[in-house]
Enzyme design. Structure first.
Site, PDB file in Angstrom:
ATOM      1  N   GLY A   1      22.571  11.130 -21.423  1.00 31.90           N
ATOM      2  CA  GLY A   1      22.359  12.001 -20.272  1.00 31.90           C
ATOM      3  C   GLY A   1      22.280  13.462 -20.656  1.00 31.90           C
ATOM      4  O   GLY A   1      22.484  13.845 -21.815  1.00 31.90           O
TER       5      GLY A   1
ATOM      6  N   SER B   1      20.316   2.650 -22.504  1.00 31.41           N
ATOM      7  CA  SER B   1      20.331   3.624 -23.597  1.00 31.41           C
ATOM      8  C   SER B   1      20.901   3.065 -24.896  1.00 31.41           C
ATOM      9  O   SER B   1      20.754   3.693 -25.954  1.00 31.41           O
ATOM     10  CB  SER B   1      21.110   4.873 -23.193  1.00 31.41           C
ATOM     11  OG  SER B   1      22.456   4.555 -22.890  1.00 31.41           O
TER      12      SER B   1
ATOM     13  N   CYS C   1      31.044  22.029 -11.851  1.00 31.46           N
ATOM     14  CA  CYS C   1      30.384  23.139 -12.548  1.00 31.46           C
ATOM     15  C   CYS C   1      30.482  24.455 -11.781  1.00 31.46           C
ATOM     16  O   CYS C   1      30.739  25.521 -12.378  1.00 31.46           O
ATOM     17  CB  CYS C   1      28.923  22.794 -12.819  1.00 31.46           C
ATOM     18  SG  CYS C   1      27.993  22.264 -11.352  1.00 31.46           S
TER      19      CYS C   1
ATOM     20  N   ARG D   1      20.808  24.392  -3.206  1.00 30.80           N
ATOM     21  CA  ARG D   1      19.971  24.025  -4.352  1.00 30.80           C
ATOM     22  C   ARG D   1      18.744  24.920  -4.351  1.00 30.80           C
ATOM     23  O   ARG D   1      18.060  25.061  -3.326  1.00 30.80           O
ATOM     24  CB  ARG D   1      19.551  22.559  -4.273  1.00 30.80           C
ATOM     25  CG  ARG D   1      18.826  22.063  -5.526  1.00 30.80           C
ATOM     26  CD  ARG D   1      19.772  21.845  -6.670  1.00 30.80           C
ATOM     27  NE  ARG D   1      20.635  20.689  -6.463  1.00 30.80           N
ATOM     28  CZ  ARG D   1      21.724  20.447  -7.200  1.00 30.80           C
ATOM     29  NH1 ARG D   1      22.092  21.276  -8.151  1.00 30.80           N
ATOM     30  NH2 ARG D   1      22.473  19.382  -6.945  1.00 30.80           N
TER      31      ARG D   1
ATOM     32  N   HIS E   1      23.490  28.056 -12.879  1.00 32.67           N
ATOM     33  CA  HIS E   1      23.840  28.288 -11.480  1.00 32.67           C
ATOM     34  C   HIS E   1      24.223  29.751 -11.259  1.00 32.67           C
ATOM     35  O   HIS E   1      24.814  30.391 -12.134  1.00 32.67           O
ATOM     36  CB  HIS E   1      25.034  27.424 -11.067  1.00 32.67           C
ATOM     37  CG  HIS E   1      24.746  25.958 -11.006  1.00 32.67           C
ATOM     38  ND1 HIS E   1      23.484  25.427 -11.100  1.00 32.67           N
ATOM     39  CD2 HIS E   1      25.592  24.890 -10.843  1.00 32.67           C
ATOM     40  CE1 HIS E   1      23.552  24.105 -10.996  1.00 32.67           C
ATOM     41  NE2 HIS E   1      24.828  23.766 -10.846  1.00 32.67           N
TER      42      HIS E   1
END
Length: 335
Positions: free
Chosen positions: A10, A38, A128, A233, A240
């Site tokens: 990822g 994966s 985050c 968003r 960000h």
């Protein structure tokens, strides 16, 4: 150290590998784990090639010192016992355990010592948006206690993962080609648009993302601080941005705040608006620090201050913060 990365394919998993190389993180042995899709994929880190193993309920984590886990809350909850049962410290990047009382929620610049009290051998990496905000808030808190925070976030596509970043690229291509854009990873078309909706809405009208900022900030800072957030968003690719208003118990001058930010760990002060110098996601992408600028007195509150914060969501907002936690444990011989 023997290290594992769960969710290696990822966006955050790949960032872990880059951060290991950039910081020369001490690795004697590295294990990569992933989903059936994966498994078998090969990646290079610190000059060696590694193959992704299928994540299973077995003894693969025996002897592993630290496991960096970024494969979603469901996977974290299912495999936490398997990962930690032989003494491995699990640093989890999902929302699975963040608000559990017996799991520390850690941002090293703010509350590194909380990582010492981990009854379940799990340490949670915050959301985050919370990470970059508390790095900045902690600087102000050292001058005067923060009573209230109002924050509007401007969150890049990276916050929704690698596939979401690719979808933003594709939407721009499709629209410019006169085609109908593909919308799968976002609530609406993101290209040429803003979406005031991140995560699901709760009964009080706030989204889960917004409520994370409320609850996580209080836990990390061990504070009664009140936080009201609106998370949006935006069609930036990575990093960000946040517009933050703080109300403190005593007034703080702009000069005081600038001096404190200039000296703070993990922060770059970029505050020269006359020369058009202020943080922007275009230039902060890929950078380690949290950038702070546009510091000014709040016109609405006597004890108010407002400033602009930008940080790389995948880096400091995820992989780097987790690696810094591990570095703290390793450097202080706390493993």
């Amino acid at each position: 150290m023997k290290i594992a990365v769960v969710g290696a394919s990822g966006a955050v998993g790949q960032e872990f590998l880059r951060v290991f190389e950039e910081r020369n993180f001490p690795i004697d042995e590295l294990l990569l784990f992933g989903s059936p899709r994966s498994a078998g994929t090969k990646y290079t880190c610190q000059g060696k090639e590694y193959e992704v193993k299928l994540l299973q309920h077995n003894d693969d984590f025996k002897g592993v010192d630290i496991a960096f886990v970024s494969a979603g809350a469901g996977t974290s909850k299912e495999f936490a016992g398997t990962i930690t049962r032989h003494g491995t410290v699990m640093i989890d990047n999902s929302s699975a355990f963040r608000m559990d009382e017996d799991v520390p929620l850690v941002v090293p610049e703010v509350n590194a010592a909380d990582a010492l009290n981990r009854p379940r051998n799990i340490i949670a990496n915050p959301n985050c948006t919370t990470i970059q905000m508390v790095v900045a808030l902690n600087v102000i808190e050292q001058i005067s206690h923060i009573k209230r925070v109002r924050v509007a976030t401007y969150q890049a596509a990276s916050g929704a993962g690698a596939a979401a970043m690719q979808e933003l690229y594709e939407q721009y291509k499709q629209i410019l080609a006169g085609e109908k854009p593909t919308v799968e990873k976002f609530a609406h078309q993101l290209a040429f648009n803003l979406i005031p909706h991140i995560d699901v809405f709760t009964d009080n009208g706030y989204t889960k993302e917004e409520m994370k900022m409320f609850h996580e900030t209080r836990k990390i800072m061990h504070s009664d601080i009140q936080v009201s957030a609106t998370c949006v968003r935006v069609p930036a690719l990575r990093a960000h941005s946040e517009s933050i208003w703080v109300e403190t118990e005593t007034p703080i001058s702009v000069a005081e705040a600038q001096a404190a930010f200039r000296q703070a760990e993990g922060i770059i002060l970029q505050d020269n608006p006359e020369q058009k110098e202020y943080p922007m996601p275009l230039f902060v992408s890929g950078q380690d620090p949290v950038y702070v600028g546009r510091i000014r007195k709040d016109l609405a509150f006597e004890n108010g201050l407002t400033f602009w914060v930008v940080g790389d969501q995948i880096k400091k907002g995820a992989a780097l913060n987790a690696v810094q936690i591990a570095e703290y444990l390793y450097n202080n011989k706390l493993l």
